[in-house]
Design an enzyme around this catalytic site. Structure first.
Site, PDB file in Angstrom:
ATOM      1  N   ARG A 125       6.835  97.992  13.899  1.00 50.07           N
ATOM      2  CA  ARG A 125       6.749  97.116  15.073  1.00 50.07           C
ATOM      3  C   ARG A 125       7.159  97.864  16.332  1.00 50.07           C
ATOM      4  O   ARG A 125       6.590  97.663  17.407  1.00 50.07           O
ATOM      5  CB  ARG A 125       7.612  95.866  14.855  1.00 50.07           C
ATOM      6  CG  ARG A 125       7.362  94.781  15.891  1.00 50.07           C
ATOM      7  CD  ARG A 125       8.011  93.471  15.515  1.00 50.07           C
ATOM      8  NE  ARG A 125       9.465  93.592  15.462  1.00 50.07           N
ATOM      9  CZ  ARG A 125      10.283  92.641  15.004  1.00 50.07           C
ATOM     10  NH1 ARG A 125       9.777  91.505  14.550  1.00 50.07           N
ATOM     11  NH2 ARG A 125      11.572  92.824  14.992  1.00 50.07           N
ATOM     12  N   LYS A 147       8.304  93.802  21.221  1.00 52.97           N
ATOM     13  CA  LYS A 147       9.728  93.591  21.495  1.00 52.97           C
ATOM     14  C   LYS A 147      10.115  94.446  22.695  1.00 52.97           C
ATOM     15  O   LYS A 147      10.702  95.518  22.571  1.00 52.97           O
ATOM     16  CB  LYS A 147      10.541  93.933  20.249  1.00 52.97           C
ATOM     17  CG  LYS A 147      11.760  93.061  20.090  1.00 52.97           C
ATOM     18  CD  LYS A 147      12.236  93.045  18.660  1.00 52.97           C
ATOM     19  CE  LYS A 147      13.651  92.543  18.536  1.00 52.97           C
ATOM     20  NZ  LYS A 147      13.903  91.217  19.084  1.00 52.97           N
TER      21      LYS A 147
HETATM   22  N1  PLP Z   1      10.978  86.173  18.137  1.00 48.74           N
HETATM   23  C1  PLP Z   1      11.692  86.789  19.085  1.00 48.74           C
HETATM   24  C2  PLP Z   1      11.338  86.544  20.500  1.00 48.74           C
HETATM   25  C3  PLP Z   1      12.742  87.671  18.733  1.00 48.74           C
HETATM   26  O1  PLP Z   1      13.459  88.284  19.665  1.00 48.74           O
HETATM   27  C4  PLP Z   1      13.037  87.850  17.371  1.00 48.74           C
HETATM   28  C5  PLP Z   1      14.100  88.760  16.963  1.00 48.74           C
HETATM   29  O2  PLP Z   1      13.890  89.867  16.614  1.00 48.74           O
HETATM   30  C6  PLP Z   1      12.274  87.176  16.414  1.00 48.74           C
HETATM   31  C7  PLP Z   1      11.257  86.344  16.831  1.00 48.74           C
HETATM   32  C8  PLP Z   1      12.536  87.356  14.965  1.00 48.74           C
HETATM   33  O3  PLP Z   1      12.053  88.573  14.484  1.00 48.74           O
HETATM   34  P1  PLP Z   1      12.687  89.299  13.261  1.00 48.74           P
HETATM   35  O4  PLP Z   1      12.665  88.334  12.136  1.00 48.74           O
HETATM   36  O5  PLP Z   1      11.803  90.453  12.999  1.00 48.74           O
HETATM   37  O6  PLP Z   1      14.070  89.671  13.640  1.00 48.74           O
HETATM   38  C1  COI Z   2      17.050  89.807  16.537  1.00 48.95           C
HETATM   39  O1  COI Z   2      17.030  88.793  15.845  1.00 48.95           O
HETATM   40  O2  COI Z   2      17.253  90.925  16.072  1.00 48.95           O
HETATM   41  C2  COI Z   2      16.806  89.746  17.960  1.00 48.95           C
HETATM   42  O3  COI Z   2      16.504  90.754  18.521  1.00 48.95           O
HETATM   43  C3  COI Z   2      16.952  88.498  18.670  1.00 48.95           C
HETATM   44  C4  COI Z   2      17.801  88.688  19.874  1.00 48.95           C
HETATM   45  C5  COI Z   2      17.479  87.618  20.809  1.00 48.95           C
HETATM   46  C6  COI Z   2      19.247  88.766  19.520  1.00 48.95           C
END
Ligand code: PLP
Ligand code: COI
Length: 341
Positions: A82, A184
């Site tokens: 990602r 991200k």
């Molecule tokens: N959506 C957003 C905007 C995020 O910042 C995050 C955190 O990483 C997620 C979703 C969840 O993603 P992940 O499960 O890969 O941490």
């Molecule tokens: C995460 O879950 O790792 C994120 O980056 C979310 C963040 C808003 C703390």
């Protein structure tokens, strides 16, 4: 190895400086070999790309102590992939994916004393990130970059841990069609700050963003994807090109189907149908799966039958199974767990 003297069970989601972090610099078209450093501050040009035009991306993943005392991380290869997608979208050089995983491993090994013990409810949060470090004044990508990974022990993202939260439908948008919602990038979070501060001021824990084009479809929150449970126990999650493809959400969908035998659906979810769901949860690395008890929509409330005291039964099962896999209590699918030591 002796653990640090930290009150693990009472940690919130905050930053604590740990011993070592990983750093690698990109110059003249190549990444250097990278190293661990004790230096937690960074000196860059006043005109660095990150400072002027927000050229920065990041990732988030966790290291856990398993029941049998190993230290592991969860699917770091997906964070590496990602981050490569994020880099390409912001015209940044990709930090090679195998080196990303290696950098995470080195950072965890170097800060093993900060990995919370099994059963504490805490974990070691890892924050890989990359930014344009060389000067740019015309709008263009920087020529030099820095990739870093730091570690910080954390507890639950939302105060109250697994207690249901209240969110509101935001009047601000998070992402545009054909924009950067699916990567991200720091810029997505900068523009959510006003929305989150005003949500907190009004007594809400988070914002539910709708699609910015029609404002009829559920997107995500500022830091997590949505999972809904229908009254007949089907798992539904919004499909959209402008939300972050959550690794936790993808993992939970697999867990729901393969471990719990539930039907799963990734599709457009209209806000109008949200009132008919039985349970709602926010899923992400930081959020794990945090139950939503209530959604406030301009004077109207949607109250999920699971209530404000405890998470719904399916959300609970999903959470237990996922954390059981992460902590080595339940057998993981092939390739999900990277053992560090
Ligand atoms: N959506 C957003 C905007 C995020 O910042 C995050 C955190 O990483 C997620 C979703 C969840 O993603 P992940 O499960 O890969 O941490
Ligand atoms: C995460 O879950 O790792 C994120 O980056 C979310 C963040 C808003 C703390």
């Amino acid at each position: 190895m002796e653990k640090k003297n930290i009150d693990w069970s009472n940690l919130g989601f905050g930053y604590m400086k740990t011993d070592l972090r990983y750093v690698s610099n990109y110059k003249n078209g190549t990444w250097d070999e990278g190293t661990l450093t004790g230096e937690d501050t960074i000196t860059i040009s006043e005109c660095a790309g990150v400072l002027q035009y927000a050229q920065t991306i990041f990732e988030g993943l966790k290291a856990y102590t398993t029941k049998d005392g190993h230290i592991v991380t969860f699917r770091p290869d997906l964070n590496a992939a990602r981050m490569a997608d994020s880099a390409k979208r912001l015209e940044m050089p990709v930090f090679p994916e195998e080196r990303f995983v290696e950098a995470v491993v080195k950072t965890v090994e170097a800060n093993a004393a900060y990995v919370p013990p099994f059963g504490s409810g805490a974990s070691l949060y890892l924050r890989p990130y990359m930014f344009g470090s060389s000067p740019v004044i015309g709008v263009k990508p920087a020529e030099e970059y820095q990739f870093r990974v730091f570690a910080t022990p954390v507890g639950p993202y939302f105060k109250g841990g697994a207690k249901p939260i209240t969110i509101r439908v935001s009047d601000f948008d998070r992402a545009a069609p054909n924009g950067t919602g699916h990567i991200k990038a720091g810029l997505n979070y900068a523009m959510s700050l006003h929305a989150i501060v005003s949500a907190h001021e009004e007594g809400f824990d988070e914002n539910m963003y709708l699609d910015s084009k029609t404002r009829t479809k559920v997107e995500e929150t500022g830091g997590a994807n949505f999972l809904f449970v229908t009254k007949d126990n089907k798992i539904v999650t919004p499909k959209s090109d402008s939300i972050l493809p959550s690794i936790t959400r993808r993992s939970l969908m697999h867990v729901a189907k393969e471990y719990l035998g539930l039907e799963v659906e990734e599709r457009e979810v209209f806000f109008d149908e949200v009132k008919d769901f039985a349970e709602c949860g926010l899923c992400g690395t930081a959020a794990v799966i945090s139950p939503v008890g209530k959604i406030y929509d301009h004077g109207k409330e949607i109250c999920f039958p699971s209530g404000m005291e405890q998470m719904g039964p399916i959300t609970q099962k999903l959470r237990e199974t996922l954390t059981g896999i992460q902590m080595g209590e339940i057998e993981a699918p092939e390739g999900w767990i990277k053992v560090i030591k």
